[in-house]
Design a protein around this motif. Structure first.
Motif, PDB file in Angstrom:
ATOM      1  N   MET A   1       0.851  -1.194   0.000  1.00 23.38           N
ATOM      2  CA  MET A   1       0.000   0.000   0.000  1.00 23.38           C
ATOM      3  C   MET A   1       0.883   1.239   0.000  1.00 23.38           C
ATOM      4  O   MET A   1       1.935   1.257   0.633  1.00 23.38           O
ATOM      5  CB  MET A   1      -0.909  -0.021   1.235  1.00 23.38           C
ATOM      6  CG  MET A   1      -2.021   1.021   1.231  1.00 23.38           C
ATOM      7  SD  MET A   1      -3.371   0.613   2.352  1.00 23.38           S
ATOM      8  CE  MET A   1      -4.248  -0.615   1.406  1.00 23.38           C
ATOM      9  N   LYS A   2       0.492   2.288  -0.719  1.00 23.94           N
ATOM     10  CA  LYS A   2       1.379   3.440  -0.853  1.00 23.94           C
ATOM     11  C   LYS A   2       1.617   4.131   0.479  1.00 23.94           C
ATOM     12  O   LYS A   2       0.805   4.060   1.397  1.00 23.94           O
ATOM     13  CB  LYS A   2       0.803   4.419  -1.882  1.00 23.94           C
ATOM     14  CG  LYS A   2      -0.483   5.127  -1.453  1.00 23.94           C
ATOM     15  CD  LYS A   2      -0.910   6.097  -2.550  1.00 23.94           C
ATOM     16  CE  LYS A   2      -2.115   6.931  -2.096  1.00 23.94           C
ATOM     17  NZ  LYS A   2      -2.526   7.905  -3.114  1.00 23.94           N
ATOM     18  N   SER A   3       2.771   4.824   0.557  1.00 26.07           N
ATOM     19  CA  SER A   3       3.186   5.418   1.821  1.00 26.07           C
ATOM     20  C   SER A   3       2.277   6.555   2.248  1.00 26.07           C
ATOM     21  O   SER A   3       2.211   6.890   3.420  1.00 26.07           O
ATOM     22  CB  SER A   3       4.631   5.920   1.710  1.00 26.07           C
ATOM     23  OG  SER A   3       4.730   6.885   0.667  1.00 26.07           O
ATOM     24  N   ASN A   4       1.567   7.166   1.299  1.00 31.06           N
ATOM     25  CA  ASN A   4       0.673   8.262   1.649  1.00 31.06           C
ATOM     26  C   ASN A   4      -0.676   7.715   2.095  1.00 31.06           C
ATOM     27  O   ASN A   4      -1.724   7.993   1.509  1.00 31.06           O
ATOM     28  CB  ASN A   4       0.490   9.202   0.449  1.00 31.06           C
ATOM     29  CG  ASN A   4      -0.181  10.509   0.846  1.00 31.06           C
ATOM     30  OD1 ASN A   4      -0.066  10.942   1.992  1.00 31.06           O
ATOM     31  ND2 ASN A   4      -0.868  11.125  -0.085  1.00 31.06           N
ATOM     32  N   THR A   5      -0.618   6.891   3.137  1.00 31.98           N
ATOM     33  CA  THR A   5      -1.815   6.271   3.699  1.00 31.98           C
ATOM     34  C   THR A   5      -1.820   6.488   5.202  1.00 31.98           C
ATOM     35  O   THR A   5      -0.785   6.322   5.857  1.00 31.98           O
ATOM     36  CB  THR A   5      -1.854   4.762   3.401  1.00 31.98           C
ATOM     37  OG1 THR A   5      -1.776   4.546   1.988  1.00 31.98           O
ATOM     38  CG2 THR A   5      -3.129   4.128   3.929  1.00 31.98           C
ATOM     39  N   LYS A  87      -1.588  19.687   9.369  1.00 35.93           N
ATOM     40  CA  LYS A  87      -0.479  19.641  10.328  1.00 35.93           C
ATOM     41  C   LYS A  87       0.528  18.546  10.006  1.00 35.93           C
ATOM     42  O   LYS A  87       1.715  18.673  10.330  1.00 35.93           O
ATOM     43  CB  LYS A  87      -1.011  19.416  11.751  1.00 35.93           C
ATOM     44  CG  LYS A  87      -1.516  20.659  12.442  1.00 35.93           C
ATOM     45  CD  LYS A  87      -1.809  20.364  13.907  1.00 35.93           C
ATOM     46  CE  LYS A  87      -2.229  21.620  14.657  1.00 35.93           C
ATOM     47  NZ  LYS A  87      -2.391  21.368  16.117  1.00 35.93           N
ATOM     48  N   ILE A  88       0.054  17.456   9.406  1.00 34.59           N
ATOM     49  CA  ILE A  88       0.959  16.328   9.177  1.00 34.59           C
ATOM     50  C   ILE A  88       1.527  16.309   7.755  1.00 34.59           C
ATOM     51  O   ILE A  88       2.191  15.360   7.363  1.00 34.59           O
ATOM     52  CB  ILE A  88       0.265  14.982   9.460  1.00 34.59           C
ATOM     53  CG1 ILE A  88      -0.855  14.725   8.435  1.00 34.59           C
ATOM     54  CG2 ILE A  88      -0.276  14.934  10.880  1.00 34.59           C
ATOM     55  CD1 ILE A  88      -1.389  13.305   8.466  1.00 34.59           C
ATOM     56  N   THR A  89       1.242  17.348   6.975  1.00 37.33           N
ATOM     57  CA  THR A  89       1.798  17.438   5.629  1.00 37.33           C
ATOM     58  C   THR A  89       2.775  18.604   5.563  1.00 37.33           C
ATOM     59  O   THR A  89       2.727  19.540   6.374  1.00 37.33           O
ATOM     60  CB  THR A  89       0.698  17.643   4.573  1.00 37.33           C
ATOM     61  OG1 THR A  89      -0.048  18.828   4.897  1.00 37.33           O
ATOM     62  CG2 THR A  89      -0.238  16.459   4.538  1.00 37.33           C
ATOM     63  N   SER A  94      -0.329  19.654  -0.468  1.00 38.02           N
ATOM     64  CA  SER A  94       0.024  18.246  -0.592  1.00 38.02           C
ATOM     65  C   SER A  94      -1.225  17.409  -0.846  1.00 38.02           C
ATOM     66  O   SER A  94      -2.323  17.726  -0.371  1.00 38.02           O
ATOM     67  CB  SER A  94       0.711  17.747   0.684  1.00 38.02           C
ATOM     68  OG  SER A  94       1.912  18.443   0.918  1.00 38.02           O
ATOM     69  N   ALA A  95      -1.040  16.331  -1.602  1.00 39.23           N
ATOM     70  CA  ALA A  95      -2.170  15.448  -1.898  1.00 39.23           C
ATOM     71  C   ALA A  95      -2.686  14.813  -0.613  1.00 39.23           C
ATOM     72  O   ALA A  95      -1.902  14.436   0.266  1.00 39.23           O
ATOM     73  CB  ALA A  95      -1.725  14.368  -2.872  1.00 39.23           C
ATOM     74  N   VAL A 124     -10.695  14.372   1.254  1.00 39.35           N
ATOM     75  CA  VAL A 124     -10.233  12.980   1.209  1.00 39.35           C
ATOM     76  C   VAL A 124     -11.140  12.227   0.247  1.00 39.35           C
ATOM     77  O   VAL A 124     -12.348  12.173   0.436  1.00 39.35           O
ATOM     78  CB  VAL A 124     -10.290  12.320   2.603  1.00 39.35           C
ATOM     79  CG1 VAL A 124      -9.964  10.829   2.503  1.00 39.35           C
ATOM     80  CG2 VAL A 124      -9.333  13.015   3.559  1.00 39.35           C
ATOM     81  N   THR A 125     -10.556  11.675  -0.795  1.00 45.15           N
ATOM     82  CA  THR A 125     -11.361  11.008  -1.826  1.00 45.15           C
ATOM     83  C   THR A 125     -11.245   9.486  -1.798  1.00 45.15           C
ATOM     84  O   THR A 125     -12.092   8.789  -2.344  1.00 45.15           O
ATOM     85  CB  THR A 125     -10.951  11.506  -3.222  1.00 45.15           C
ATOM     86  OG1 THR A 125      -9.551  11.269  -3.413  1.00 45.15           O
ATOM     87  CG2 THR A 125     -11.233  12.995  -3.364  1.00 45.15           C
TER      88      THR A 125
END
Length: 334
Positions: A1-5, A87-89, A94-95, A124-125
């Motif tokens: 699973m991609k890291s942007n999770t 806060k976390i991006t 950022s996507a 969030v899509t």
């Protein structure tokens, strides 16, 4: 699973975000301070907003968007989640990440749709919805197999009580009682016992600092509040034994409902749970004396973990790392 999770646990008291590959990157109170006008402009969120509880001016409204683990104020919830995600991006541009979101056990279609609208409102899509007891079991490191486990996860606004196996939830319920209920019960008890009115944050601090199920416990804390009769500020010294009664009353009710859930389980499942005991999670699971109190009341073993307060969030992070398991347990099959 991609890291942007990420996995998100948006509770009545706190919201946590776990990022795959990084761990827990945010854990803050689920509270927003808004301007008290038509625009409802966000002034503070999370930790800074909580500092305003009971102290805000007339121009500021302090809102807890999630009540009893369900979305009560969608607009405020969207604003809160947007700012937490920012806060976390590294950049507001950022996507948005893929999200694994925890929802209460047995959440109906209407409740789930509210959570979905909050996610989409925060841009969030791509998201997956999973019931909390499944995530808690995974977060506690319990193998989900044919061997069932019984979870009691006491959150801020609700308590999840469920038997879980590799096939999902066998039987469970979300009860609208949690840590905030204890705060209110402690506050009322202090008023009756000492004629002293205390705020919700003071009651919470008292619960966390000296809360115990031992009536002879003598750990003390000085509490400041307002005298019921004179209206003047006053302080009293409160010991653990002084607030053991309301705390015990809360757990007695939870155990009563636990017994009702257990009574609906198949005989084989009951036998398995009898051997392994019950697994507690949630911040309140760290209450002094809980293990002994549960064993005395229910005649079963209580398993209490040091990471129980973030078990659901950790489970969400672990599930987010496994597409196969995520597809198996998510509610929104699409």
């Amino acid at each position: 699973m991609k890291s942007n999770t990420v996995a998100i646990d948006m509770g009545s008291s706190n919201t946590g975000i776990y990022r795959v590959g990084m761990g827990i990157v945010l854990y803050e109170p689920s509270v927003v301070a808004l301007s008290r006008d038509e625009k409802r402009k966000v002034k503070e969120v999370g930790l800074e907003a909580k500092k305003l509880v009971g102290r805000a001016s007339d121009s500021t409204e302090v809102v807890w968007p999630v009540f009893e683990s369900e979305i009560e104020d969608e607009a405020a919830a969207v604003a809160m989640l947007e700012l937490f995600l920012n806060k976390i991006t590294l950049s507001k541009l950022s996507a948005r990440p893929d999200v694994v979101l925890s929802v209460p056990c047995g959440a109906d279609v209407t409740a789930v749709r509210r959570f979905e609208r909050v996610l989409t409102g925060a841009d969030v899509t791509s998201y997956s919805i999973v019931e909390s007891p499944v995530l808690t079991a995974i977060g506690l490191g319990l193998p989900l197999s044919s061997q069932p486990v019984f979870i009691i996860d006491i959150g801020g606004g609700s308590t999840e009580i469920a038997a879980v196996s590799g096939d999902g939830i066998i039987c469970g319920i979300s009860v609208n009682m949690g840590g905030l209920s204890i705060d209110a019960m402690v506050s009322n008890h202090i008023e009756e016992m000492f004629d002293l009115k205390i705020g919700s944050l003071t009651a919470e601090k008292l619960k966390l600092s000296v809360g115990s199920l031992y009536y002879d416990d003598n750990v003390t804390m000085v509490v400041n509040g307002r005298d019921v009769f004179t209206g003047r500020p006053r302080a009293v010294s409160v010991c653990s034994g002084d607030i053991a009664r309301p705390i015990a009353a809360f757990f007695d009710k939870i155990f009563q409902i636990t017994g009702m859930v257990m009574a609906k389980l198949p005989a084989e499942v009951s036998a398995d749970i009898r051997r392994t005991g019950v697994y507690f999670a949630g911040g309140v699971s760290k209450t002094v004396g809980l293990e002994e109190y549960f064993s005395e009341k229910m005649g079963m073993k209580a398993n209490i973990s040091d990471k129980g307060d973030v078990a659901s969030l950790l489970g969400g992070g672990m599930l987010a790392s496994s597409r196969q398991l995520l597809e198996k347990y998510k509610l929104n099959k699409r």
